[in-house]
Scaffold this active site. Structure first.
Site, PDB file in Angstrom:
ATOM      1  N   PHE A 142       0.809  -1.220   0.000  1.00 53.80           N
ATOM      2  CA  PHE A 142       0.000   0.000   0.000  1.00 53.80           C
ATOM      3  C   PHE A 142       0.839   1.264   0.000  1.00 53.80           C
ATOM      4  O   PHE A 142       0.366   2.328  -0.406  1.00 53.80           O
ATOM      5  CB  PHE A 142      -0.940   0.015   1.216  1.00 53.80           C
ATOM      6  CG  PHE A 142      -0.257   0.263   2.539  1.00 53.80           C
ATOM      7  CD1 PHE A 142       0.071   1.553   2.953  1.00 53.80           C
ATOM      8  CD2 PHE A 142       0.048  -0.779   3.398  1.00 53.80           C
ATOM      9  CE1 PHE A 142       0.697   1.795   4.174  1.00 53.80           C
ATOM     10  CE2 PHE A 142       0.668  -0.561   4.615  1.00 53.80           C
ATOM     11  CZ  PHE A 142       0.992   0.738   5.003  1.00 53.80           C
ATOM     12  N   CYS A 186       9.502   1.599   3.220  1.00 54.73           N
ATOM     13  CA  CYS A 186      10.443   0.537   3.583  1.00 54.73           C
ATOM     14  C   CYS A 186      11.869   1.071   3.638  1.00 54.73           C
ATOM     15  O   CYS A 186      12.746   0.426   4.202  1.00 54.73           O
ATOM     16  CB  CYS A 186      10.343  -0.627   2.611  1.00 54.73           C
ATOM     17  SG  CYS A 186      10.872  -0.240   0.937  1.00 54.73           S
TER      18      CYS A 186
END
Length: 502
Positions: free
Chosen positions: A155, A287
């Site tokens: 997402f 990330c």
């Protein structure tokens, strides 16, 4: 909560909306800035996912044999349309993910780098040729597509991460089934429609929306030849082990806990700016976010004060209003991150900036947290060990440069890291000794440009090939070596010995 339900987003198969086969489940897609339900999304059943796989499988032979010139022309068309309409895509990202518009535009721009790389696919797919390797024998190699490629994207980058994979797969001659996150699915659908407008044939790029049922179908269907995944480490492990057990080529990118080491000779104002940018951009839902600042003890107090000052002055709110930081993706995730803040306090870390309260520039009941800063964080605390995926920045103090390297190398993750210093010798040693796949020197988020390759080490990557760049083309192709000899008509005779090179 106000509900403004508009439509149910369907799947995309054979260049057209696809309502599915027996799908009865739907998921809610929110506007995170307001807390409102913007739409619903169909969640694919096993049969619907299989229909998308069948479309890709049927389209593969013709697309595989389509000339490089034709494939490249379509890729150029897609790149041009994407450049002309990137504002539309950025608006979709902001509406469903919540990141501010400038950040969404940056996401699109970084994804476009890979599309531009794919416009050069004929060069990247060239084989090699050795004439007269043995007397009258020539040897050549060629890269051929693997088949139907599945892509499961997260997402946090609903446009950029899919763009890391599907253009490379398609340019290499594969067909694709893309399963985006059901939390913000519209960007993937929009790009698939745009690719069809660019001239991509039916069945080459298909989109199915779903959850574990569709993921497991992709993992187990024998028609899927390769699978690319980005998400948390536990799911990456599951995807890798299941996919490879089923004979698939798999690259599974997992979680991260990225450290930024700040040495005493660094420009502390620059380091503080970069810690803010890399720690709180996209509300920490990256990330490659910096979630740990490793500060040498003799400059830690000054650095923490500079970071705190900047964090307190960030404007938080609706991403369409020129704010610095937007909301988190869902209320559930916001509450989970808030739980980590409480856990950090209970474990004894020093809460310097509390992000659970503060002014907002937003309407409704969005899923907001403000920037949070902890100091004196211990390596046994959950705020250090876990990937929080939110706007929580931890400062760990160390005595020496060696301590900093050892701390970073002890992490089970190895995605990205950075060092801030003006000492070239220290930077060079850091580059050489650090056990992390992507390293920045005075660069806090060292995501490689499109013509290099993205990927971490250790528990941040399962598989052998990184994303996009040269490694991406290797992942989506198989190398075939052909040895050939055209015999003179007068040649003959039988020889049962093993062929010798002479």
């Amino acid at each position: 909560m106000t509900t403004t339900l508009t439509e149910t987003l369907q799947h995309w198969v054979n260049n057209a909306p696809f309502s599915g086969e027996g799908d009865t489940r739907t998921g809610k897609v929110y506007n995170p800035a307001t807390g409102e339900i913007a739409r619903e999304v169909a969640l694919a059943s096993k049969s619907t996912t299989e229909a998308a796989i069948a479309a890709a499988h049927a389209a593969f032979p013709q697309w595989r044999d389509t000339s490089l010139a034709r494939r490249t022309a379509i890729m150029f068309n897609f790149r041009q349309l994407l450049a002309e309409r990137k504002g539309e895509l950025a608006a979709i990202i902001t509406a469903e993910h919540g990141k501010v518009l400038d950040d969404a535009l940056g996401e699109v721009a970084r994804g476009m780098e890979v599309v531009e790389l794919c416009c050069n696919a004929p060069y990247l797919l060239k084989g090699e040729y050795s004439e007269n390797a043995s007397t009258g024998v020539d040897v050549q190699s060629q890269r051929q597509p693997v088949g139907v490629s599945a892509i499961i994207s997260p997402f946090n980058f609903p446009a950029m991460v899919p763009l890391w994979f599907f253009p490379v797969a398609i340019a290499s001659g594969n067909t694709v089934v893309l399963k985006p996150s059901e939390k913000d699915p519209s960007a993937a659908q929009w790009m698939a429609e745009l690719f069809a407008e660019a001239g991509l044939p039916e069945g080459v790029l298909n989109v199915v929306h779903g959850d574990k049922e569709s993921v497991d179908t992709l993992l187990n269907d024998p028609r899927i030849a390769s699978l690319s995944f980005v998400g948390s480490t536990p799911i990456a492990q599951y995807v890798y082990s299941t996919g490879t057990a089923n004979g698939k080529r798999v690259q599974a990118f997992g979680g991260a806990k990225n450290h930024m080491l700040v040495l005493p000779d660094a420009d502390l104002d620059l380091a503080a700016d970069m810690a803010i940018n890399a720690g709180f951009g996209a509300a920490g839902e990256r990330c490659m976010a910096i979630s740990v600042v490793v500060a040498l003890e003799n400059i830690a107090d000054e650095l923490v004060a500079k970071i705190a000052e900047r964090a307190k002055n960030l404007r938080v709110g609706d991403g369409t209003r020129g704010c610095d930081m937007g909301p988190l993706i869902t209320g559930e995730h916001r509450d989970k991150v808030a739980g980590y803040i409480e856990a950090g306090i209970e474990s004894g870390a020093s809460l310097v900036v509390d992000g659970r309260t503060g002014a907002l520039d937003a309407d409704g009941n969005g899923f907001f947290l403000h920037p949070t800063l902890f100091d004196n964080v211990g390596t046994d605390m959950s705020i250090y060990t876990d990937e929080i995926f939110g706007p929580v920045l931890s400062v760990v103090r160390v005595e020496t440069f060696n301590d900093g390297i050892e701390l970073i190398n002890a992490s089970k993750y190895g995605n990205g890291t950075a060092i801030f210093t003006n000492d070239g010798g220290a930077a060079r040693r850091f580059e050489n000794e650090i056990q992390v796949g992507m390293v920045g020197v005075n660069v806090p988020i060292p995501v490689p440009v499109g013509y290099h390759s993205f990927g971490g080490w250790k528990a941040s990557l399962f598989g052998d090939q990184h994303a996009y760049g040269p490694e991406g083309f290797k992942f989506f192709t198989r190398n075939k070596v052909i040895t050939k000899r055209w015999l003179d008509p007068s040649h003959g005779g039988i020889n049962l010995g093993f062929p010798q090179n002479d």
